[in-house]
Design a protein around this motif. Structure first.
Motif, PDB file in Angstrom:
ATOM      1  N   ARG A  71       0.830  -1.212   0.000  1.00 57.65           N
ATOM      2  CA  ARG A  71       0.000   0.000   0.000  1.00 57.65           C
ATOM      3  C   ARG A  71       0.863   1.261   0.000  1.00 57.65           C
ATOM      4  O   ARG A  71       0.542   2.245  -0.661  1.00 57.65           O
ATOM      5  N   ALA A  74       2.229   1.773  -3.559  1.00 55.64           N
ATOM      6  CA  ALA A  74       1.164   2.261  -4.442  1.00 55.64           C
ATOM      7  C   ALA A  74       0.832   3.718  -4.124  1.00 55.64           C
ATOM      8  O   ALA A  74       0.627   4.530  -5.034  1.00 55.64           O
ATOM      9  N   SER A  75       0.813   4.059  -2.841  1.00 51.64           N
ATOM     10  CA  SER A  75       0.535   5.430  -2.420  1.00 51.64           C
ATOM     11  C   SER A  75       1.615   6.393  -2.903  1.00 51.64           C
ATOM     12  O   SER A  75       1.319   7.502  -3.367  1.00 51.64           O
ATOM     13  N   GLU A  77       3.668   5.996  -5.501  1.00 54.24           N
ATOM     14  CA  GLU A  77       3.568   6.129  -6.959  1.00 54.24           C
ATOM     15  C   GLU A  77       2.405   7.031  -7.345  1.00 54.24           C
ATOM     16  O   GLU A  77       2.536   7.897  -8.216  1.00 54.24           O
TER      17      GLU A  77
END
Length: 115
Positions: A71, A74-75, A77
């Motif tokens: 997570r 992803a955060s 990016e």
């Protein structure tokens, strides 16, 4: 489980920069200098648009579990992409590297200090 600190490095390239965008990036180059780059919670953008059209975004994140790592990546990016898009800059993310500081080996000096 104790919190772990991650250094997340998102690398990418600017896409289809106009002359005005290049001028704007040059005007802000001092605050985005590669030699002053640091890892921060909000992310630190570094580039040298005169040398090449690439950038590096550095994030510092705290996680507890392995699921949190995914997570956090992803955060980071998404934050890099969103920030650049908000500035009207096209980009392509190329790679992301994660360093878990709890797994990093200590330098000789750090071992002497801690030991």
């Amino acid at each position: 489980m104790s919190p772990r600190t991650l250094r997340i490095t998102v690398r990418g390239s600017f896409r289809d920069l106009t002359d005005d965008q290049r001028t704007g990036l040059r005007a802000q180059a001092a605050e985005h200098d590669l030699l002053r780059a640091s890892f921060t919670a909000e992310g630190h953008l570094a580039y040298d648009v005169d040398a090449r059209p690439f950038f590096t975004y550095r994030f510092l994140r705290e996680v507890e579990t392995e699921e949190d790592v995914a997570r956090a990546v992803a955060s980071a990016e998404a934050a890099a992409r969103a920030t650049l898009e908000q500035r009207g800059l096209g980009c392509q993310l190329r790679s992301t590297h994660v360093q878990d500081l709890s797994q990093a080996s200590l330098s000789k000096r750090q071992r002497r200090t801690n030991g």
